[in-house]
Enzyme design. Sequence first.
Site, PDB file in Angstrom:
ATOM      1  N   VAL A  66       0.809  -1.229   0.000  1.00 53.87           N
ATOM      2  CA  VAL A  66       0.000   0.000   0.000  1.00 53.87           C
ATOM      3  C   VAL A  66       0.837   1.272   0.000  1.00 53.87           C
ATOM      4  O   VAL A  66       0.281   2.365  -0.123  1.00 53.87           O
ATOM      5  CB  VAL A  66      -0.967   0.035   1.204  1.00 53.87           C
ATOM      6  CG1 VAL A  66      -2.009  -1.059   1.088  1.00 53.87           C
ATOM      7  CG2 VAL A  66      -0.213  -0.056   2.528  1.00 53.87           C
ATOM      8  N   TYR A  67       2.137   1.180   0.144  1.00 50.52           N
ATOM      9  CA  TYR A  67       2.948   2.395   0.158  1.00 50.52           C
ATOM     10  C   TYR A  67       2.869   3.070  -1.214  1.00 50.52           C
ATOM     11  O   TYR A  67       3.255   2.491  -2.238  1.00 50.52           O
ATOM     12  CB  TYR A  67       4.407   2.084   0.484  1.00 50.52           C
ATOM     13  CG  TYR A  67       4.666   1.625   1.900  1.00 50.52           C
ATOM     14  CD1 TYR A  67       3.678   1.666   2.881  1.00 50.52           C
ATOM     15  CD2 TYR A  67       5.916   1.145   2.275  1.00 50.52           C
ATOM     16  CE1 TYR A  67       3.928   1.247   4.181  1.00 50.52           C
ATOM     17  CE2 TYR A  67       6.177   0.721   3.567  1.00 50.52           C
ATOM     18  CZ  TYR A  67       5.182   0.770   4.521  1.00 50.52           C
ATOM     19  OH  TYR A  67       5.440   0.345   5.796  1.00 50.52           O
ATOM     20  N   GLY A  68       2.352   4.287  -1.207  1.00 52.40           N
ATOM     21  CA  GLY A  68       2.207   5.022  -2.459  1.00 52.40           C
ATOM     22  C   GLY A  68       1.242   4.350  -3.417  1.00 52.40           C
ATOM     23  O   GLY A  68       1.346   4.542  -4.632  1.00 52.40           O
ATOM     24  N   GLY A  69       0.288   3.553  -2.882  1.00 54.14           N
ATOM     25  CA  GLY A  69      -0.648   2.858  -3.750  1.00 54.14           C
ATOM     26  C   GLY A  69       0.028   1.861  -4.678  1.00 54.14           C
ATOM     27  O   GLY A  69      -0.472   1.580  -5.773  1.00 54.14           O
ATOM     28  N   GLY A  70       1.167   1.321  -4.250  1.00 62.45           N
ATOM     29  CA  GLY A  70       1.933   0.384  -5.073  1.00 62.45           C
ATOM     30  C   GLY A  70       3.145   1.013  -5.726  1.00 62.45           C
ATOM     31  O   GLY A  70       4.021   0.299  -6.243  1.00 62.45           O
TER      32      GLY A  70
END
Length: 334
Positions: A66-70
């Site tokens: 989920v970091y940066g939406g991938g």
Amino acid sequence: MALDDIDLDYVRLGETGLSVSELSFGTWRFGRETADGTLEIGEERAHELLDAYEAAGGRFIDTADVYGGGDSEDWIGDWLTERDREEYVLASKIYWPTREDDPNGRGLGRKHIRRNIDLMLDRLGTDYLDVLYIHRWDEDTPAHELMRTLTGLVDDGKVNYLGASTFEPNAWRVAQANELAEREGLEPFTVSQPRYNLVNREVEGDYLDMCAHYGLGVCPWSPLGQGVLTGKYDRSDRDTDASAGRSEDWKESYLTDENFHVVDEVQAVAAEVDATPAQVSLAWLMHHDSVAVPLVGARTVEQLEENLGAADVDLSAEQFERLAESKAGPYENI
């Protein structure tokens, strides 16, 4: 100290057979947008930070789906295309929602894990993860289903080691899972990633004792207490704009007289060893018998350089104890 002057050592990750850099690089700010829409770290700077970590001998990179939406995994994968993947240890995490309006697009159910592991590997451009953490515990997925699913990933060669990340201590859940794994011949958790630093001491006692009992390598996140341990804030900041953007709950939790007493001691030790408060706070974790590898993060190369410099800070036993005793933890004999 320049990055070329830093040479991170390798340490054993708990009781696994894996050797990792003594400081891990956390990438949770990659692609992250603040509440006002500002991008904290874009791809170009992300690659600059990875270059800097590599230059200091760093090879243990931590991210999450989920970091940066991938984007974090994508950018790490792009960076690795020009390198030998086998020289790096990659850790990622799974739990948080990745598909809107999909009840199976979140948590630790078998459907979500099996779908997402392939997406994670694709973004990272690799066939396997060295460490897969559950990002949080899923109250709705039985431990038996979780451990069988995770064991399948190990058996398939997609994951080498399993880890548990946590915000609040959950020793009994990890213990339950590992006892189940032992009884049924499943893969246990061998790495733990709790919040732990000189001002956040909630894992002392049962949680760290559990990690020691099961041989889990402890890789703490938030080692600088959300900036408090760097000396960024002082007592006057409770009523000024220096803490703008922080919630009142955060201020009440972090900008306390008790925590500023810790900062005073950190600064005193920093003056004694000719280091910065951030370096001393990280060095305290690196000297801690219950800690394997702290995670460091940074917004700039200069910040990362400072943090990595903690590897060259030596604390005496007396200085370590002074820091430990500067804030009473919930338990004694850490």
